[in-house]
Design a protein around this motif. Structure first.
Motif, PDB file in Angstrom:
ATOM      1  N   VAL A 128       0.835  -1.208   0.000  1.00  0.00           N
ATOM      2  CA  VAL A 128       0.000   0.000   0.000  1.00  0.00           C
ATOM      3  C   VAL A 128       0.867   1.255   0.000  1.00  0.00           C
ATOM      4  N   ASN A 153       0.691   4.013  -2.899  1.00  0.00           N
ATOM      5  CA  ASN A 153       0.342   5.395  -2.560  1.00  0.00           C
ATOM      6  C   ASN A 153       1.384   6.369  -3.101  1.00  0.00           C
ATOM      7  N   THR A 154       2.643   5.975  -3.052  1.00  0.00           N
ATOM      8  CA  THR A 154       3.699   6.838  -3.590  1.00  0.00           C
ATOM      9  C   THR A 154       3.552   6.976  -5.102  1.00  0.00           C
ATOM     10  N   SER A 179      -2.261  11.176  -0.560  1.00  0.00           N
ATOM     11  CA  SER A 179      -2.280   9.823  -1.105  1.00  0.00           C
ATOM     12  C   SER A 179      -2.013   8.777  -0.019  1.00  0.00           C
ATOM     13  N   GLN A 180      -1.017   9.062   0.819  1.00  0.00           N
ATOM     14  CA  GLN A 180      -0.675   8.090   1.844  1.00  0.00           C
ATOM     15  C   GLN A 180      -1.799   7.918   2.853  1.00  0.00           C
ATOM     16  N   GLY A 240      -4.947   6.380   1.127  1.00  0.00           N
ATOM     17  CA  GLY A 240      -4.677   4.980   0.807  1.00  0.00           C
ATOM     18  C   GLY A 240      -4.604   4.110   2.053  1.00  0.00           C
ATOM     19  N   VAL A 259      -7.880   9.829  -5.913  1.00  0.00           N
ATOM     20  CA  VAL A 259      -6.904   9.080  -5.119  1.00  0.00           C
ATOM     21  C   VAL A 259      -7.532   7.818  -4.553  1.00  0.00           C
ATOM     22  N   ALA A 302      -6.420   4.103  -5.444  1.00  0.00           N
ATOM     23  CA  ALA A 302      -5.899   3.267  -4.358  1.00  0.00           C
ATOM     24  C   ALA A 302      -6.742   2.014  -4.178  1.00  0.00           C
TER      25      ALA A 302
END
Length: 385
Positions: free
Chosen positions: A23, A27-28, A51-52, A55, A123, A127
């Motif tokens: 994950v 996410n990156t 995003s991180q 996600g 996003v 994800a």
């Protein structure tokens, strides 16, 4: 119960750890795509954090329930899809709120909030799609691998059962001609020599008892196998009289070497039936064992009968075939059997096996001397000259 918990907990933690690493990497990738591909605005740091957190939020709502519910099993399709439908909006809302709180962002206007919501949804969809594809593909592959492993184990177990049944059938075979001839000889001795008939009957009972014990065992020692063969040759000696002589030579160092039971008996029977019996003057059978080196033991059956020229004129040769089959099934290429002419006449059979000694010996080897004609009662055991 404690053992089950101790093994289950690390397994689940390992699954969650692998998924978390995946994950974070995805996410990156999404953050880089949003910043340089979709150009949603904002700095890379903001996009990376969005995003991180989004996600990770979606992962928490999908993966943790998945592991708790299905563990290592493959998730069922529709329950898993329903879980993902619920987890995606919850993860987007939680991740967006956490990002604003961490960055201390002010409440945006309606237009900015709409743009931010669209970015969060992008996003979240990226994800969730990546995670769903990863989980579903991985679980499907794991399920197929488990099924293939289970099928392989079942096939292997079936093959083992078949081989075990075949080996038991092979080692349980006793030469019927030997029994018929012994009983016919016994019938004749009852009228002419009751004492010899009683002696033959006792030896036949002892031989059958040892044979029965051998057929129920998976391994026996060379000493036990040679004792059985000595009993067999004693009985045959009473039948053939002076036409049959035999000698058994077993070094003490090899007495506790393990072999499959009744492996050598068909070869000794062949020596009597196809070597000594057709020979007008009879002959001698020598049964011996020696250390062949390289972790192997060699059993040698030599006779001075008619040899290859006449010895195989009758009979089906099933005894030799059975011995070869057992050697191949049990030892593979590590065992062998060779046949060659004896001097001045007869046949020599050499069976080479891996040398495995019994770790707790209970029998001490002794010697069976050379016999000629009708042999005397059997001595306790067998040893070398």
């Amino acid at each position: 119960m404690k053992r089950c918990l101790s093994t289950a907990l690390p397994s689940r933690l390992n699954i969650l750890g692998r998924d978390l690493l995946f994950v974070l990497c995805m996410n990156t990738v999404i953050a880089v795509s949003l910043n340089y591909g979709f150009q949603t605005g904002g700095t890379f740091a903001h996009n990376f954090l969005y995003s991180q957190l989004i996600g990770l939020s979606i992962w928490i709502f999908i993966d943790v329930p998945r592991v708790l519910i299905w563990w290592n099993d493959r998730p069922r399709r529709w329950p898993f899809m329903c879980l993902a439908v619920v987890a995606v909006p919850l993860g987007v809302v939680l991740g967006s709120w956490a990002t604003r709180e961490l960055l201390g962002l002010p409440i945006k206007s309606q237009a900015e909030a709409g743009d931010m919501l669209r970015m969060c949804l992008v996003v979240g969809m990226l994800a969730s799609a990546s995670m769903i594809y990863f989980y579903w593909s991985r679980e499907k592959l794991a399920y197929l691998e488990r099924q293939a492993a289970l099928d392989a184990l079942q096939r292997e177990e079936s093959e083992k059962q078949l081989v075990r049944a075949q080996l038991m059938a092979l080692q349980a075979q006793i030469e019927p001609h030997f029994l018929f001839n012994s009983l016919a000889n016994l019938d004749g001795l009852i009228a002419t020599d009751p004492r010899a008939a009683r002696q033959l009957l006792q030896r036949l009972i002892g031989f059958l008892r040892m044979s029965l014990q051998h057929t129920r065992a998976e391994q026996c020692t060379l000493k036990q196998e040679f004792e059985l063969l000595r009993s067999y040759l004693d009985i045959q000696g009473m039948r053939f009289g002076a036409r049959l002589a035999f000698q058994i030579d077993l070094p003490p160092a090899l007495a506790e070497a393990e072999i499959p039971p009744m492996l050598i008996q068909p070869l000794v029977e062949n020596a009597v039936t196809h070597g000594i019996e057709p020979c007008m003057n009879g002959g001698k059978i020598t049964l011996s064992a020696r250390d062949a080196g390289d972790g192997s033991v060699q059993v040698i059956i030599a006779d001075t009968g008619v040899g290859f020229c006449q010895g195989h004129s009758k009979g089906s040769g099933m005894g030799l075939t059975h011995v070869r089959e057992r050697l191949a099934r049990i030892f593979g290429a590590t065992a062998s059997m060779q046949m060659e002419e004896n001097t001045p006449r007869g046949v020599v059979v050499r069976v080479t096996l891996p040398l495995v000694r019994r770790t707790d010996p209970t029998l001490a080897p002794v010697r069976a001397p050379a016999h000629g004609g009708a042999p005397a009662m059997a001595t306790p055991a067998v040893s070398s000259s």
